[in-house]
Design a protein around this motif. Structure first.
Motif, PDB file in Angstrom:
ATOM      1  N   UNK A   1       0.834  -1.205   0.000  1.00  0.00           N
ATOM      2  CA  UNK A   1       0.000   0.000   0.000  1.00  0.00           C
ATOM      3  C   UNK A   1       0.864   1.250   0.000  1.00  0.00           C
ATOM      4  N   UNK A   2       0.538   2.169  -0.899  1.00  0.00           N
ATOM      5  CA  UNK A   2       1.147   3.488  -0.902  1.00  0.00           C
ATOM      6  C   UNK A   2       0.143   4.494  -0.380  1.00  0.00           C
ATOM      7  N   UNK A   3       0.428   5.102   0.762  1.00  0.00           N
ATOM      8  CA  UNK A   3      -0.517   6.013   1.422  1.00  0.00           C
ATOM      9  C   UNK A   3      -0.287   7.454   0.984  1.00  0.00           C
ATOM     10  N   UNK A   4      -1.378   8.164   0.728  1.00  0.00           N
ATOM     11  CA  UNK A   4      -1.342   9.586   0.403  1.00  0.00           C
ATOM     12  C   UNK A   4      -2.338  10.280   1.324  1.00  0.00           C
ATOM     13  N   UNK A   5      -1.830  11.151   2.200  1.00  0.00           N
ATOM     14  CA  UNK A   5      -2.658  11.738   3.248  1.00  0.00           C
ATOM     15  C   UNK A   5      -3.001  13.198   2.954  1.00  0.00           C
ATOM     16  N   UNK A   6      -4.100  13.648   3.552  1.00  0.00           N
ATOM     17  CA  UNK A   6      -4.525  15.038   3.408  1.00  0.00           C
ATOM     18  C   UNK A   6      -3.459  16.002   3.923  1.00  0.00           C
ATOM     19  N   UNK A   7      -2.824  15.648   5.036  1.00  0.00           N
ATOM     20  CA  UNK A   7      -1.837  16.558   5.646  1.00  0.00           C
ATOM     21  C   UNK A   7      -0.396  16.139   5.327  1.00  0.00           C
ATOM     22  N   UNK A   8      -0.239  15.301   4.292  1.00  0.00           N
ATOM     23  CA  UNK A   8       1.048  14.926   3.684  1.00  0.00           C
ATOM     24  C   UNK A   8       1.884  13.978   4.546  1.00  0.00           C
ATOM     25  N   UNK A   9       1.953  14.236   5.856  1.00  0.00           N
ATOM     26  CA  UNK A   9       2.741  13.408   6.791  1.00  0.00           C
ATOM     27  C   UNK A   9       4.193  13.254   6.330  1.00  0.00           C
ATOM     28  N   UNK A  10       4.775  14.358   5.948  1.00  0.00           N
ATOM     29  CA  UNK A  10       6.199  14.376   5.616  1.00  0.00           C
ATOM     30  C   UNK A  10       7.012  14.629   6.884  1.00  0.00           C
ATOM     31  N   UNK A  11       8.237  14.115   6.926  1.00  0.00           N
ATOM     32  CA  UNK A  11       9.111  14.327   8.079  1.00  0.00           C
ATOM     33  C   UNK A  11       9.794  15.682   7.911  1.00  0.00           C
ATOM     34  N   UNK A  12       9.531  16.644   8.801  1.00  0.00           N
ATOM     35  CA  UNK A  12       9.974  18.025   8.563  1.00  0.00           C
ATOM     36  C   UNK A  12      11.485  18.207   8.526  1.00  0.00           C
TER      37      UNK A  12
ATOM     38  N   UNK B   1       0.769  -2.425  -4.662  1.00  0.00           N
ATOM     39  CA  UNK B   1      -0.398  -2.913  -5.399  1.00  0.00           C
ATOM     40  C   UNK B   1      -1.517  -1.880  -5.405  1.00  0.00           C
ATOM     41  N   UNK B   2      -1.550  -1.030  -4.369  1.00  0.00           N
ATOM     42  CA  UNK B   2      -2.669  -0.097  -4.169  1.00  0.00           C
ATOM     43  C   UNK B   2      -2.160   1.260  -3.719  1.00  0.00           C
ATOM     44  N   UNK B   3      -2.676   2.330  -4.338  1.00  0.00           N
ATOM     45  CA  UNK B   3      -2.498   3.685  -3.831  1.00  0.00           C
ATOM     46  C   UNK B   3      -3.763   4.060  -3.072  1.00  0.00           C
ATOM     47  N   UNK B   4      -3.615   4.412  -1.806  1.00  0.00           N
ATOM     48  CA  UNK B   4      -4.753   4.731  -0.942  1.00  0.00           C
ATOM     49  C   UNK B   4      -4.651   6.194  -0.525  1.00  0.00           C
ATOM     50  N   UNK B   5      -5.570   7.010  -1.028  1.00  0.00           N
ATOM     51  CA  UNK B   5      -5.505   8.466  -0.835  1.00  0.00           C
ATOM     52  C   UNK B   5      -6.656   8.938   0.046  1.00  0.00           C
ATOM     53  N   UNK B   6      -6.304   9.597   1.144  1.00  0.00           N
ATOM     54  CA  UNK B   6      -7.294  10.100   2.107  1.00  0.00           C
ATOM     55  C   UNK B   6      -7.467  11.602   1.913  1.00  0.00           C
ATOM     56  N   UNK B   7      -8.593  12.025   1.320  1.00  0.00           N
ATOM     57  CA  UNK B   7      -8.881  13.455   1.091  1.00  0.00           C
ATOM     58  C   UNK B   7      -7.636  14.162   0.537  1.00  0.00           C
ATOM     59  N   UNK B   8      -7.091  13.688  -0.591  1.00  0.00           N
ATOM     60  CA  UNK B   8      -5.786  14.180  -1.044  1.00  0.00           C
ATOM     61  C   UNK B   8      -5.751  15.649  -1.446  1.00  0.00           C
ATOM     62  N   UNK B   9      -6.919  16.253  -1.688  1.00  0.00           N
ATOM     63  CA  UNK B   9      -6.951  17.681  -2.049  1.00  0.00           C
ATOM     64  C   UNK B   9      -7.499  18.545  -0.914  1.00  0.00           C
ATOM     65  N   UNK B  10      -7.747  17.929   0.238  1.00  0.00           N
ATOM     66  CA  UNK B  10      -8.439  18.627   1.326  1.00  0.00           C
ATOM     67  C   UNK B  10      -7.708  19.834   1.871  1.00  0.00           C
ATOM     68  N   UNK B  11      -6.365  19.840   1.806  1.00  0.00           N
ATOM     69  CA  UNK B  11      -5.588  20.953   2.365  1.00  0.00           C
ATOM     70  C   UNK B  11      -5.080  21.903   1.280  1.00  0.00           C
ATOM     71  N   UNK B  12      -5.546  21.703   0.035  1.00  0.00           N
ATOM     72  CA  UNK B  12      -5.002  22.463  -1.093  1.00  0.00           C
ATOM     73  C   UNK B  12      -5.981  23.528  -1.577  1.00  0.00           C
ATOM     74  N   UNK B  13      -5.439  24.584  -2.187  1.00  0.00           N
ATOM     75  CA  UNK B  13      -6.306  25.544  -2.875  1.00  0.00           C
ATOM     76  C   UNK B  13      -6.845  24.873  -4.135  1.00  0.00           C
ATOM     77  N   UNK B  14      -7.841  25.494  -4.771  1.00  0.00           N
ATOM     78  CA  UNK B  14      -8.548  24.834  -5.867  1.00  0.00           C
ATOM     79  C   UNK B  14      -7.626  24.526  -7.045  1.00  0.00           C
ATOM     80  N   UNK B  15      -6.697  25.437  -7.381  1.00  0.00           N
ATOM     81  CA  UNK B  15      -5.795  25.209  -8.517  1.00  0.00           C
ATOM     82  C   UNK B  15      -4.867  24.026  -8.245  1.00  0.00           C
TER      83      UNK B  15
END
Length: 225
Positions: free
Chosen positions: A89-100, A165-179
């Motif tokens: 599984x490849x996870x894609x989160x609304x708040x990115x969850x990157x290590x700062x 095998x799977x990309x799982x995206x949780x509200x992937x545009x939720x924190x982004x502006x419309x563009x």
């Protein structure tokens, strides 16, 4: 189903509130074929987050069967689920969850390092992914030096690099502006055309309409679209 990446049958899940068991998912049947782009659409409280957590092997069902890329998830111990999450599984989160404190390259190769790959091998492996996502000029930048859209591209690159095998995206545009949101959704459409299997969780019909198929969830039950 031979070509199914996700195959769930009669999935039930509830949470105890005091002496009462509150049902969240009720006899859910849900199947995603290889190469499909599926949106799970539902309002807050519909059960979509619980379903996502079970799909992502972050939680387990109380009953029912779940096969992920042929693996019987419902039969596996928790120790095995960590390995499945990292490999399948490849996870894609609304708040990115990157290590700062890590730069872009370090964030992207993290799943490969967890698997035991050397940093040199991992960096070589992710070059193609970085080019695809248009972030090769940002490799040495830290997350706080990136725009929201760029952060989400890094998150997508991290999800892709392990060839899950799977990309799982949780509200992937939720924190982004419309563009930026439109750019990310175009990227998902591109990944779908390349053959990736994608499940996207959203409350937004406009976002869901970018998927090939929309499954609506309401009161813990799924309409498979």
């Amino acid at each position: 189903m031979a070509d199914a990446v996700i195959e769930m049958k009669r999935i039930n899940k509830g949470y105890r509130l005091g002496q009462e068991l509150v049902p969240v998912l009720r006899d859910v049947d849900f199947t995603v074929k290889k190469g499909e782009f599926t949106a799970i659409l539902g309002p807050s409280g519909s059960g979509k987050t619980t379903l996502m957590n079970i799909i992502g092997c972050m939680d387990v069902a109380d009953s029912g069967t779940y096969y992920l890329n042929g693996e019987p998830i419902h039969e596996l111990p928790e120790s095995k689920l960590n390995e499945i999450r990292n490999r399948e599984i490849g996870f894609i989160f609304q708040n990115y969850q990157l290590i700062p404190t890590y730069n872009v390259m370090q964030n992207i190769i993290m799943p490969l390092l967890v698997r035991g790959m050397s940093a040199k091998e991992a960096e070589e492996k992710c070059r193609e992914t970085i080019e695809l996502l248009g972030i090769s000029h940002r490799l040495r930048h830290k997350p706080n030096e990136l725009s929201g859209g760029q952060k989400q591209r890094v998150s997508i690159a991290r999800a892709l690099v392990g060839e899950p095998a799977l990309l799982l995206a949780d509200e992937p545009t939720g924190a982004l502006d419309s563009a930026s949101g439109r750019e990310v959704l175009k990227l998902f459409e591109q990944l779908h055309k390349m053959g990736h299997t994608i499940v996207m969780i959203t409350h937004d019909l406009g976002v869901a309409q970018h998927a090939q198929r929309i499954c609506r969830i309401s009161d813990g039950q799924v309409n498979n679209g």
